[in-house]
Write a protein that holds these residues in place. Structure first.
Motif, PDB file in Angstrom:
ATOM      1  N   GLU A  13       0.838  -1.190   0.000  1.00  0.00           N
ATOM      2  CA  GLU A  13       0.000   0.000   0.000  1.00  0.00           C
ATOM      3  C   GLU A  13       0.875   1.243   0.000  1.00  0.00           C
ATOM      4  O   GLU A  13       2.080   1.178   0.236  1.00  0.00           O
ATOM      5  CB  GLU A  13      -0.908   0.004   1.236  1.00  0.00           C
ATOM      6  N   TRP A  14       0.247   2.406  -0.261  1.00  0.00           N
ATOM      7  CA  TRP A  14       0.965   3.684  -0.234  1.00  0.00           C
ATOM      8  C   TRP A  14       1.135   4.076   1.227  1.00  0.00           C
ATOM      9  O   TRP A  14       0.236   4.602   1.856  1.00  0.00           O
ATOM     10  CB  TRP A  14       0.165   4.743  -0.993  1.00  0.00           C
ATOM     11  N   GLU A  15       2.332   3.827   1.747  1.00  0.00           N
ATOM     12  CA  GLU A  15       2.584   3.980   3.178  1.00  0.00           C
ATOM     13  C   GLU A  15       2.917   5.413   3.584  1.00  0.00           C
ATOM     14  O   GLU A  15       2.742   5.798   4.737  1.00  0.00           O
ATOM     15  CB  GLU A  15       3.732   3.055   3.606  1.00  0.00           C
ATOM     16  N   GLU A  16       3.433   6.193   2.672  1.00  0.00           N
ATOM     17  CA  GLU A  16       3.897   7.543   3.008  1.00  0.00           C
ATOM     18  C   GLU A  16       3.104   8.600   2.237  1.00  0.00           C
ATOM     19  O   GLU A  16       3.659   9.583   1.742  1.00  0.00           O
ATOM     20  CB  GLU A  16       5.391   7.674   2.690  1.00  0.00           C
ATOM     21  N   PHE A  17       1.790   8.401   2.162  1.00  0.00           N
ATOM     22  CA  PHE A  17       0.965   9.282   1.346  1.00  0.00           C
ATOM     23  C   PHE A  17       0.966  10.710   1.866  1.00  0.00           C
ATOM     24  O   PHE A  17       0.839  10.964   3.061  1.00  0.00           O
ATOM     25  CB  PHE A  17      -0.472   8.772   1.292  1.00  0.00           C
ATOM     26  N   ARG A  18       1.108  11.664   0.936  1.00  0.00           N
ATOM     27  CA  ARG A  18       0.985  13.090   1.203  1.00  0.00           C
ATOM     28  C   ARG A  18       0.200  13.720   0.065  1.00  0.00           C
ATOM     29  O   ARG A  18       0.275  13.260  -1.078  1.00  0.00           O
ATOM     30  CB  ARG A  18       2.367  13.756   1.282  1.00  0.00           C
ATOM     31  N   ASP A  19      -0.555  14.763   0.364  1.00  0.00           N
ATOM     32  CA  ASP A  19      -1.363  15.420  -0.659  1.00  0.00           C
ATOM     33  C   ASP A  19      -0.520  16.012  -1.780  1.00  0.00           C
ATOM     34  O   ASP A  19      -1.001  16.171  -2.903  1.00  0.00           O
ATOM     35  CB  ASP A  19      -2.223  16.524  -0.028  1.00  0.00           C
ATOM     36  N   ASP A  20       0.733  16.377  -1.459  1.00  0.00           N
ATOM     37  CA  ASP A  20       1.583  16.993  -2.472  1.00  0.00           C
ATOM     38  C   ASP A  20       2.520  15.987  -3.140  1.00  0.00           C
ATOM     39  O   ASP A  20       3.451  16.377  -3.829  1.00  0.00           O
ATOM     40  CB  ASP A  20       2.414  18.129  -1.852  1.00  0.00           C
ATOM     41  N   MET A  21       2.270  14.690  -2.951  1.00  0.00           N
ATOM     42  CA  MET A  21       3.107  13.650  -3.547  1.00  0.00           C
ATOM     43  C   MET A  21       2.452  13.140  -4.824  1.00  0.00           C
ATOM     44  O   MET A  21       1.292  12.726  -4.825  1.00  0.00           O
ATOM     45  CB  MET A  21       3.312  12.513  -2.548  1.00  0.00           C
ATOM     46  N   ILE A  22       3.177  13.182  -5.924  1.00  0.00           N
ATOM     47  CA  ILE A  22       2.652  12.774  -7.219  1.00  0.00           C
ATOM     48  C   ILE A  22       2.721  11.260  -7.383  1.00  0.00           C
ATOM     49  O   ILE A  22       1.788  10.642  -7.901  1.00  0.00           O
ATOM     50  CB  ILE A  22       3.428  13.476  -8.351  1.00  0.00           C
ATOM     51  N   PHE A  23       3.833  10.648  -6.976  1.00  0.00           N
ATOM     52  CA  PHE A  23       3.900   9.187  -6.936  1.00  0.00           C
ATOM     53  C   PHE A  23       4.817   8.736  -5.812  1.00  0.00           C
ATOM     54  O   PHE A  23       5.623   9.499  -5.286  1.00  0.00           O
ATOM     55  CB  PHE A  23       4.330   8.584  -8.285  1.00  0.00           C
ATOM     56  N   TRP A  24       4.640   7.469  -5.433  1.00  0.00           N
ATOM     57  CA  TRP A  24       5.473   6.848  -4.391  1.00  0.00           C
ATOM     58  C   TRP A  24       5.693   5.393  -4.778  1.00  0.00           C
ATOM     59  O   TRP A  24       4.769   4.717  -5.252  1.00  0.00           O
ATOM     60  CB  TRP A  24       4.785   6.925  -3.032  1.00  0.00           C
TER      61      TRP A  24
END
Length: 315
Positions: A13-24
């Motif tokens: 899963e996306w563990e380090e999600f941030r609103d300003d993150m385009i991809f991880w």
């Protein structure tokens, strides 16, 4: 064996999600038997194996990787998990939303202007919008060497070229330097097209660009405001004369710097020109209105405004 069932399972899963993150990128870990993939709203998940796209999953939800994901992967659809056998792959999570970013010129841009040797210093601000458009290009050009990509990364690239693009589109087609706001739509449209072409090679699409305002130096802005107010006065000629006298008497036209002095001179010359034209029009109108012969007694008129024979008013 039931004691060991699922002990090596993990959650992708996306563990380090941030609103300003385009991809991880979920990477450098082995996917074990019983592992789950979680895709949240506004996310797409891309499975990568040896740097190649194996599958793209867009629907939000929780999926069993062995039964619901692997059968759809290009080269791994036949992969079988063993007790100690896992699958080493990468999963790239993409933020699918449209990002809105504020921008502003850090320093004044000196726009070449006739009569101003150093150019007219202008600042501008506004917003631009973008989103990921091409996953394959994004992976090839950006995600292949980065584990994360932020809005600030895109903003830095965009703002590094804005000064040149603003200068290009402001000076295009001889726009009025003292009324740029009237041309803001055309300027914004041109810049958007140029920016879109620039970031297209990174898999990014510019979906909107907007110039909210243009800002002049304080002294020049005051002159522009005063000049604009002339059109709101009935007797423009009289107001121009009063405005010039007021400016000279108050000393506001002095000490503003080369740009403001030159701009003031240009505006002053335009006002003086209009005053002379107004005076000439008045004289022409006056001369045309006076008859050559008195309409009352028929005597030839002279230079006066009344007939020398009968006293009839001629004007």
């Amino acid at each position: 064996m039931s004691f060991f069932k699922g002990q090596f399972a993990n959650v992708v899963e996306w563990e380090e999600f941030r609103d300003d993150m385009i991809f991880w990128k979920w990477t450098n870990r082995e996917i074990k038997k019983g592992s789950k993939l979680i895709i949240r709203p506004g996310q797409d998940a891309i499975f990568l194996f040896n740097g190649k796209i194996e599958g793209i999953f867009r629907d939000e939800g929780e999926y069993d990787i062995e039964s619901q994901i692997i059968p759809f992967l290009s080269t791994l659809k036949g992969f079988k998990f063993g007790f100690n056998t896992g699958m080493r792959a990468e999963v790239l999570f993409i933020n699918t939303k449209e990002f809105t970013v504020k921008w502003g010129t850090k320093n004044a841009i000196n726009i070449p202007t006739l009569g101003l040797p150093g150019g007219l210093p202008i600042r501008a601000n506004g917003t631009f919008n973008f989103k990921v458009g091409d996953y394959i290009t994004l992976i090839d050009k950006v995600a292949g060497i980065k584990n994360t990509y932020l809005v600030d990364d895109v903003k830095l690239r965009i703002t590094s070229t804005l000064d040149q693009l603003l200068m290009k589109w402001i000076t295009k087609e001889g726009k009025d330097m003292f009324n740029l706001q009237a041309n803001a739509f055309d300027i914004s449209k041109g810049i958007k097209e140029d920016l879109d072409m620039m970031v297209l090679n990174d898999g990014i699409n510019i979906t909107g660009f907007n110039v909210m305002s243009f800002n002049y130096p304080e002294e020049i802005q005051e002159m522009i405001n005063k000049n604009a107010s002339h059109s709101m006065i009935g007797d423009v000629g009289k107001y121009q004369q009063v405005s010039m006298v007021d400016g000279i008497a108050s000393g506001k036209v002095k000490g503003g710097g080369t740009a403001s002095d030159m701009a003031g001179m240009m505006m002053g010359m335009n006002i003086a020109k209009e005053m002379i034209e107004n005076v000439n029009k008045t004289k022409e109108t006056s001369n045309e209105a006076k008859p050559n012969f008195c309409p009352n007694c028929g005597e030839k008129t002279g230079a006066g405004n009344f007939c020398g024979n009968c006293g009839e008013k001629l004007i």
